[in-house]
Design an enzyme around this catalytic site. Structure first.
Site, short mmCIF file in Angstrom:
data_model
loop_
_atom_site.label_atom_id
_atom_site.label_comp_id
_atom_site.label_asym_id
_atom_site.label_seq_id
_atom_site.Cartn_x
_atom_site.Cartn_y
_atom_site.Cartn_z
N LYS A 1 77.09 32.25 -66.90
CA LYS A 1 76.12 31.26 -67.59
C LYS A 1 75.02 31.27 -66.55
CE LYS A 1 75.59 26.37 -67.87
NZ LYS A 1 75.33 25.87 -66.48
N ASN A 2 75.28 30.83 -65.11
CA ASN A 2 74.21 30.60 -64.31
C ASN A 2 73.48 31.88 -63.76
OD1 ASN A 2 75.11 27.94 -64.56
ND2 ASN A 2 76.06 27.62 -62.99
N ARG B 1 69.22 21.93 -68.28
CA ARG B 1 68.37 22.29 -66.79
C ARG B 1 67.95 23.52 -66.47
NH1 ARG B 1 67.50 18.59 -63.75
NH2 ARG B 1 67.10 19.10 -61.64
N CYS C 1 73.17 18.54 -67.54
CA CYS C 1 74.33 17.43 -67.28
C CYS C 1 73.93 16.34 -66.29
CB CYS C 1 75.34 18.38 -66.44
SG CYS C 1 76.40 19.27 -67.54
N ARG D 1 68.74 14.80 -59.69
CA ARG D 1 68.73 16.35 -59.65
C ARG D 1 67.15 16.85 -59.39
NH1 ARG D 1 72.46 19.05 -63.89
NH2 ARG D 1 72.19 20.91 -62.49
N PRO D 2 66.84 16.31 -58.12
CA PRO D 2 65.38 16.70 -57.93
C PRO D 2 65.27 18.23 -57.77
CG PRO D 2 66.29 16.01 -55.78
CD PRO D 2 67.57 15.85 -56.87
N ILE D 3 63.87 18.37 -58.10
CA ILE D 3 63.33 19.91 -57.98
C ILE D 3 62.11 20.00 -56.97
CG2 ILE D 3 64.23 20.55 -60.12
CD1 ILE D 3 61.03 20.71 -61.08
N ASP D 4 62.23 19.32 -55.81
CA ASP D 4 61.22 19.22 -54.65
C ASP D 4 61.35 20.58 -54.04
OD1 ASP D 4 63.84 17.85 -53.95
OD2 ASP D 4 62.92 18.13 -51.80
N GLN D 5 62.40 21.36 -53.93
CA GLN D 5 62.39 22.45 -52.97
C GLN D 5 61.76 23.65 -53.94
OE1 GLN D 5 63.44 22.53 -49.64
NE2 GLN D 5 63.17 20.35 -50.26
N ASP E 1 81.43 23.41 -59.11
CA ASP E 1 81.58 23.50 -60.66
C ASP E 1 83.08 23.74 -60.95
OD1 ASP E 1 78.96 23.40 -60.97
OD2 ASP E 1 78.64 25.24 -61.22
N ILE F 1 78.12 18.09 -53.31
CA ILE F 1 76.87 18.65 -53.79
C ILE F 1 76.07 17.54 -54.75
CG2 ILE F 1 75.74 20.54 -54.98
CD1 ILE F 1 77.23 21.55 -52.80
N ARG G 1 77.61 24.25 -74.03
CA ARG G 1 76.35 24.82 -73.48
C ARG G 1 77.10 25.94 -72.24
NH1 ARG G 1 75.09 20.78 -69.89
NH2 ARG G 1 74.13 22.81 -68.76
N1 EPU Z 1 68.45 19.66 -54.54
C1 EPU Z 1 67.43 18.98 -54.08
N2 EPU Z 1 66.08 19.45 -54.38
C2 EPU Z 1 65.81 20.52 -55.15
C3 EPU Z 1 67.03 21.17 -55.48
C4 EPU Z 1 68.28 20.84 -55.32
O1 EPU Z 1 67.73 17.80 -53.06
O2 EPU Z 1 64.88 20.90 -55.26
C5 EPU Z 1 69.87 19.20 -54.48
C6 EPU Z 1 70.61 18.86 -55.54
O3 EPU Z 1 70.36 17.44 -55.84
C7 EPU Z 1 72.02 19.13 -55.11
C8 EPU Z 1 72.00 20.30 -54.08
O4 EPU Z 1 70.67 20.30 -53.80
O5 EPU Z 1 72.27 17.93 -54.36
C9 EPU Z 1 72.27 21.57 -54.75
O6 EPU Z 1 71.41 21.79 -56.26
P1 EPU Z 1 71.27 23.33 -56.61
O7 EPU Z 1 69.79 23.23 -56.57
O8 EPU Z 1 71.95 24.20 -55.85
O9 EPU Z 1 71.69 23.03 -58.06
P2 EPU Z 1 71.09 23.70 -59.39
O10 EPU Z 1 70.59 24.98 -59.01
O11 EPU Z 1 70.29 22.50 -60.13
C10 EPU Z 1 73.26 25.04 -60.14
C11 EPU Z 1 74.03 25.23 -61.18
C12 EPU Z 1 74.93 24.04 -61.17
C13 EPU Z 1 75.82 24.14 -59.85
C14 EPU Z 1 74.77 24.07 -58.76
C15 EPU Z 1 75.45 24.04 -57.42
C16 EPU Z 1 72.70 26.62 -62.70
C17 EPU Z 1 71.67 26.30 -64.11
N3 EPU Z 1 73.34 25.26 -62.34
O12 EPU Z 1 72.30 23.92 -60.10
O13 EPU Z 1 75.90 24.27 -62.32
O14 EPU Z 1 76.51 22.78 -59.87
O15 EPU Z 1 73.82 25.12 -58.84
O16 EPU Z 1 76.38 25.31 -57.38
O17 EPU Z 1 72.55 27.33 -62.10
C18 EPU Z 1 77.35 23.92 -64.03
O18 EPU Z 1 77.24 24.99 -64.27
O19 EPU Z 1 78.03 22.97 -64.41
C19 EPU Z 1 76.45 23.47 -63.03
C20 EPU Z 1 76.09 22.17 -62.85
#
Ligand code: EPU
Length: 420
Positions: A22-23, A93, A117, A122-126, A306, A328, A398
């Protein structure tokens, strides 16, 4: 309203084929926007996130044609819109990958604030930091994100947090940028490598994916005319491996990449389960009551967040007291309340949960609080005595392809029922 009705306990026995990840799929589909041509993607899981993404691409001008059960042909030559349907993008997401893809292809992206979820903030600042470093202007507000640029220019980007999404989004955005972009402190998950492999197959020049420094040498164009097969889903594989243990069963998990599953294999062995594996198949079986273990979730190659709820089910019925630290996500223990309704003894506080192992669980009505929580509740229902009803199936749909069919083939008594 739909619910799953499960009668347990059943020791699961047999073989299961793992679907595409999926991811990886939810990043590869939007990345096809970068291609001025047609490409074919195989081994795509039939899940609602993938279907939503195909719908979004069609809105943007791509032609999407399913040419096999898990194979899609995408023609992105005529992308004519840079505004993604906000209502659809808000539903999940991974819609944030459209920002990188549309910026890279068209220099503008407007996307609804990503949903998905509820695992805490779940910030996207990075992601935004990366786009800005490449020269984009990003505006967040009114439920959407708008990014614009003239021409993206390569830069060095250090991620303050190891983020899967930011690593992949910056990789997508920088493929067509001028010069060499470096992502430092990059995520190393198998889906990061899979996205890089896909883009390289289409003509990109990405090196180092799977390590913590990724270099993307910008190219003028991606051409397509190629076929790519999505990597097997290591989380789905881990879910079935842990299901063999929770249900006291014996399962051969086929079509996976064993290397990606090492942290799960290590923990199954530590609690007293049995594992035999070659490169693509993992055989897991239960032979005696499993014992406690402590787990800390970490970015790959650590124990994956996960699979934390699925591991939690195994620990809930193992002997002794286990502790899970979730590093995480802030809110990934909501499922423990549901397991407690089934007789588990779990106390969670913040990002830690303490599991006092019980001999058995019993069936109860429960709610899938998120995708992986939903999978964990199915496992618990199969292991439990009596009837379990699981609500909120949209979360499960999903991310897992044919989940009840796969569990049914292993012997589970599971049915989807529509309720008024
Ligand atoms: N984070 C920030 N700022 C950012 C991005 C992330 O602070 O700009 C923090 C998050 O809040 C979290 C950590 O960094 O504490 C890691 O977040 P990451 O960005 O790695 O997560 P993601 O890309 O949003 C993906 C998977 C998630 C999985 C995580 C960690 C997808 C669509 N989602 O999320 O999958 O838990 O990586 O491996 O790829 C799932 O499949 O059930 C799921 C939630």
């Amino acid at each position: 309203m739909e619910k799953l009705v499960i009668s347990g306990p059943t020791p699961l026995k047999g073989e299961v084929e793992i679907s595409g990840a999926k991811n990886a799929a939810v990043a590869i589909i939007p990345a096809t926007i970068l291609i001025n041509g047609v490409c074919t993607i195989e081994n795509l899981p039939h899940i609602s996130d993938v279907k939503l993404y195909c719908e979004i691409l069609e809105h943007l001008g791509a032609k999407v044609k399913w040419i096999g059960k898990n194979t899609v042909e995408i023609d992105s030559r005529n992308i004519h819109s840079t505004t993604a349907p906000l209502d659809i993008t808000r539903k999940f997401r991974a819609s944030y990958y459209l920002i990188g893809a549309l910026l890279g292809r068209c220099g503008r992206a407007e996307v609804g604030s990503p949903g998905g979820c509820n695992l805490g903030p779940r910030p996207i600042d990075q992601h935004i930091k990366g786009f800005e470093a490449l020269g984009a202007k990003v505006k967040v507000g009114g439920g959407s994100i708008t990014a614009t640029c003239d021409k993206l220019k390569a830069n060095s980007i250090y991620l303050d947090i190891v983020s899967v999404g930011a690593t992949m989004n910056i990789m997508i955005a920088s493929v067509l940028a001028e010069g060499t972009t470096t992502i430092d402190n990059a995520a190393k998950e198998p889906h990061v490598v899979d996205l890089a492999n896909f883009l390289n197959t289409m003509g990109a020049d990405i090196r180092g994916a799977g390590t913590d420094i990724i270099r993307i040498n910008g190219v003028k164009e991606l051409k397509g005319n190629a076929t790519y097969s999505v990597v097997p889903d290591q989380i789905e594989a881990g879910t079935f491996m842990l299901s063999a243990i929770a249900s006291k069963g014996d399962i051969l998990v086929k079509n996976c990449i064993t290397k990606h599953l090492e942290p799960v294999i290590a923990k199954i062995l530590e609690i007293g389960g049995n594992v035999e594996a070659d490169e693509e198949n993992v055989h897991v079986w239960w032979s005696k009551r499993t014992t406690k273990a402590n787990i800390k979730t970490l970015p790959y190659p650590g124990f994956p967040t996960d699979l934390q709820p699925q591991m939690g089910v195994c620990l809930a019925i193992s002997s002794g007291t286990s502790i899970i630290n979730e590093s995480i996500w802030n809110s990934r223990f909501q499922y423990t309340e549901e397991l407690n309704k089934m007789g588990a003894k779990i106390t969670s506080s913040g990002q830690q949960a303490v599991f006092d192992g019980v001999e058995f669980l019993y069936g109860a009505p429960v709610y899938a609080t998120d995708l992986r929580a939903g999978a964990a509740l199915i496992m618990a229902g199969i292991a439990a005595n009596g009837t379990t009803e699981i609500y909120n199936l949209n979360h499960i749909d999903r991310g897992y392809e044919n989940i009840e069919e796969k569990f049914r083939k292993l012997g589970a008594k599971i049915e989807r029922v529509t309720e008024d």
